[in-house]
Design a protein around this motif. Structure first.
Motif: not given
Lengths: 336, 336, 336, 336
Positions: A105-109, A309-317
């Motif tokens: 969902r994050v990648e879609a947004l 993108d910081d939020g996305r990076a934290a979730l990827l990690l």
């Protein structure tokens, strides 16, 4: 100075929503204009305390001209849609972490946010803590030489209720995610993740297949190693320490003392534990600074707010840590 | 809870008057009703910030029905008359220290206060500091056995202007007086005073025959010895420490750290000095607690506010210290 | 290096005599040649342990050619005669403090010592403690600017037996004398002395008209004020701290930690008290350094050993402190 | 007490051999009888200093009746054969870690040792450090509840020469092995190992495919997680800390302060770094205690000496850490 206060629409009036409402009321650069919560009594009470109009419908916030900026402090599953709505309405938005528990969902947004040109900040409040910030700035200024090892100890006072554990996304996505962002605050480009989790004490974690105790190891592209030591409880109190070690020395951030009084007797020297209760107390200054920085962002000024993108990076990690803990293998990540 | 807020008349809008005004506005048990200062702009600005009506005439405060209680934060020479006016008007009063620099005027006022049955509190704010208070309570609870030695280190960040030194009454009546009251907070019945003063650095002190550096030694009726180490300057910052030593151990109150960050390198371990700027910062909590305790006193509830006689005792001790420093002899005192 | 070891005659084999014997045996620059003690078993045991010949007669030490230097660790009343004998024999001598309890005897010996050209050192061992020495050197190097206040906290673990108190010369001549010398280590020229003594806990002190608790205040010719806080007991252990305060900052010497382990729990943080047992442990390094420095003195090299006049000055100050405590007046002293 | 001293044969007179020789000479329960080193000058000098006869042939140590016990401090590749020789000769042996860099040779020796009934101790000296031992005992006594997380920070002052790195077996077998044994001192049964290594600064490590910076994570069979943070250098000095965290609190072992003096100025508070130079200084007490415990073992008394199997377990863990670092996977181990 002479600028009119930014009119803020706040969505969500739980613990963190209350913190934001209080800080908005106290900051001359902002005013609480709309407070939205489907639990409308919460919205009404907050508006009475800190100003603005209450509504049970978050959509009111996005009506043309209603507000100048939005703060999202509602439950995690609502974040993606509310960010999308804010972006569509052209309203700068500060959203609590995590963006979502589902990276898809994050990648879609992501392209929506990237294409809109509307500022989106994520609420990694610890970046604004004066002590962590000072340590980071001193590392960045080269005081310890190259950063070689970053060690983060992060322990909550007590495990959350079992029902919360069940919907939390797991310790890595719920708790470690703050420390993963802190790791990136010092070392933005993380390349590899290893993690170990275990259940030592919490029935809720056992019931839901989660861990209550975890250690996460990251390798940055520079080669530096980050270690995150987490526990869901701490008899001593909220435990938040950082040690940045480099070729020329190290910088340490300690816990805050809760008293200046100590006793020395024949058997022991005693003091109160050097810890504050929990995050609202420990990070009260950080939340206020986070708001101030978001106001700059919303005004188009230079700002240190963590980005989407910081939020996305934290979730990827966090996802990588969970996978490493589950599968026993080091996981490579690409945060670009 | 359901009580109406006490209507406060504040006289004086200097540094400490501002602190009281802010705390009155923040305390739900009180409201700022009248702000009096012959420098009427100060009164007007304070009223605009914290509520109430401004006046240039302190006498307005004592008009029948104007206010419920009075706080005196005007210059020292006005204190005695204003206390007398408050007592005559039947208004509970909190007056900043010292009551006066002339013990004769204090003694003359004493029977007036004693006979009126109107509560008079003196602003020895340090008694309300949570750390000193905790140490005192633990001593009182017998944690260190009999209190044998009390050592107070009290150093201001920088010497006051020479013109202030000239009217201050001297270091013992102006600065040490706080520490003398703190000594009595632990050991109320002081029997003897010795003091040594010297000029080490301050031209203003030299010019006015005052000291900038002093050590005062007290003997309590229990035999316990109090040592007060004072300096009018401190490169490190405001230095406020207490050590209470007894037969079973000791209790120490340290300075507050100004940062949680420390650096360790090859040559040294460094941290920020463990000091806050000055008394408004160090004792901000104490001022708020002082007000809360005064509100209780004004309402006729049990209260820990220092009394008129505490203010008199501190001045008697300061006078004795000055005499001892001047004459080189130990001075016996009778505080009853 | 290639020098022959100095042959030492040791008089007295009590606690401190034992320390000297051990250090002589361990120092390649010295050897224990004669050990004299009227309690000849003590001499015999010491010689067996550390080398040399035992004798019951201290006069043997002064026979021509017997030894190269003398260390006097016998009871105080013997010091003056033994120093005189050493000086007459041309033997460099290190004598334990105090020279005598009677200043008249010290003054009588003074011209003898001054005229003989034989080095006489007094055992103020604390001057050789690496930490105090470092603090003194840093003060002397100007690190804190002018020294304005020196605060010495000096507390013994437990009061001595009542019979010792009776012959000790009183707390100022017996205990404070070390701190008075330490004061002079930082500020050699003391001009005034004030003191307060009290009995808080020790029956022996009460019985013999002595104090168990005392505070001594000195004024140096520079104007600087020294405060010495003494107690004959300390539940926490041997308490030996110094704070040197100046215009640019302060230097503090802390007690040594007795353990590196600390416990943090819900109620408290605990460590072992930061104190070592007593002076033989706390100052073991200082005694060894004191010997090394005396060996230099005996060889005619430059040496930091405290002199006979340092011993006299400390006694003059102790006498003044006793008089001030007795009479309640500040006492002027002239140490020249 | 009345026992004759154990006659010790020491093989190897490098840095650690010297430490053992000194301690043997100082311990009344032992005497240095034979000192063997193919570099016979080293043997001769050591015997001259600490007693015994020098030889260039280690085989002399194993001659019938020559000595009562053997200490092996020769280079690692000689350990297995020398242990075998000692066991064959029936001589209790204390061998420096590691037993060997090749686990196959250790496994081959294992049944020999197990079958012989001759005590074999491995030189994991840190187990005897009073501070670590106290922490371990307090954990074992339940002071912190169940041990949930053990965090070991272990950093050497400076990287070894490149030629040493080449034959060291790698950071995990050479350096981490001490920490792996310390982990087992608290949590004997380790089940899983993960490790990350990186080259941050040392050309020697890069040249030899080794790491200079590493983090190792262990999971014990209890579920507890151990984290070991290693660096081959530390600007601050030898860094050896442990934090044991459990349900009721935590125990921390700090570095030893190198000075009791601190400076406080306007900008900073400074002290010397709280570190001792290197292992010979930091662990001097531990080496002496290690010897004392080995003497008990050699006499057939109850002893806390780490065993051959402890040495094997540490190597198995080091091998697993190396494999995990190389392959990126968590490695299960079976130490039985």
């Amino acid at each position: 100075m002479a600028q009119a206060p930014l009119r803020i629409g706040l969505i969500g009036t739980g613990r963190i929503g209350q913190v934001h409402a209080t800080n908005i009321a106290a900051d001359p650069g902002s005013e609480l204009t709309l407070v939205a919560d489907p639990f409308v009594d919460g919205a009404t009470a907050t508006a009475a305390r800190c100003g603005g109009t209450a509504t049970g419908d978050p959509a009111d916030v996005f009506r043309p001209g209603a507000v100048d900026a939005v703060i999202i402090a509602s439950p995690t599953p609502t974040h993606v849609d509310l960010i999308a709505a804010a972006v569509e309405a052209g309203l700068p938005v500060l959203c609590e972490k995590p963006i979502d528990l589902d990276i898809a969902r994050v990648e879609a947004l992501r392209p929506v946010v990237a294409g809109a040109g509307v500022p989106v900040a994520i609420g990694f409040n610890r970046r604004f803590d004066a002590h962590f910030l000072a340590a980071r700035d001193r590392v960045a200024a080269g005081e310890i030489g190259d950063l070689e090892q970053l060690t983060i100890v992060s322990r909550d006072p007590a495990a959350p209720p079992a029902e919360y554990v069940g919907v939390s996304g797991g310790i890595f996505r719920d708790m470690t995610i703050h420390d993963l962002d802190m790791a990136r605050f010092f070392l933005p480009d993380i390349a590899e993740v290893s993690a170990v989790g275990t259940v030592m004490f919490d029935a809720g974690a056992r019931e839901h297949g989660d861990a209550d105790t975890a250690v996460t190891t990251l390798r940055a592209s520079t080669g530096a190693i980050v270690t995150i030591v987490n526990s869901r409880h701490s008899a001593v109190g909220y435990d938040q320490r950082i040690e940045a070690f480099g070729g020329k020395g190290m910088l340490q951030v300690a816990n805050a003392p809760s008293s200046l009084v100590s006793f020395s007797g024949a058997q022991s020297v005693e003091a109160k534990p050097p810890y504050q209760e929990f995050f609202l107390e420990r990070y009260s200054q950080a939340y206020a600074s986070e708001l101030a920085e978001f106001l700059k962002l919303a005004r188009g000024e230079e700002s240190a707010s963590p980005t989407f993108d910081d939020g996305r990076a934290a979730l990827l990690l966090a996802d990588a840590a969970q996978r490493s803990a589950d599968e026993g293998a080091r996981v490579r990540v690409d945060l670009t």
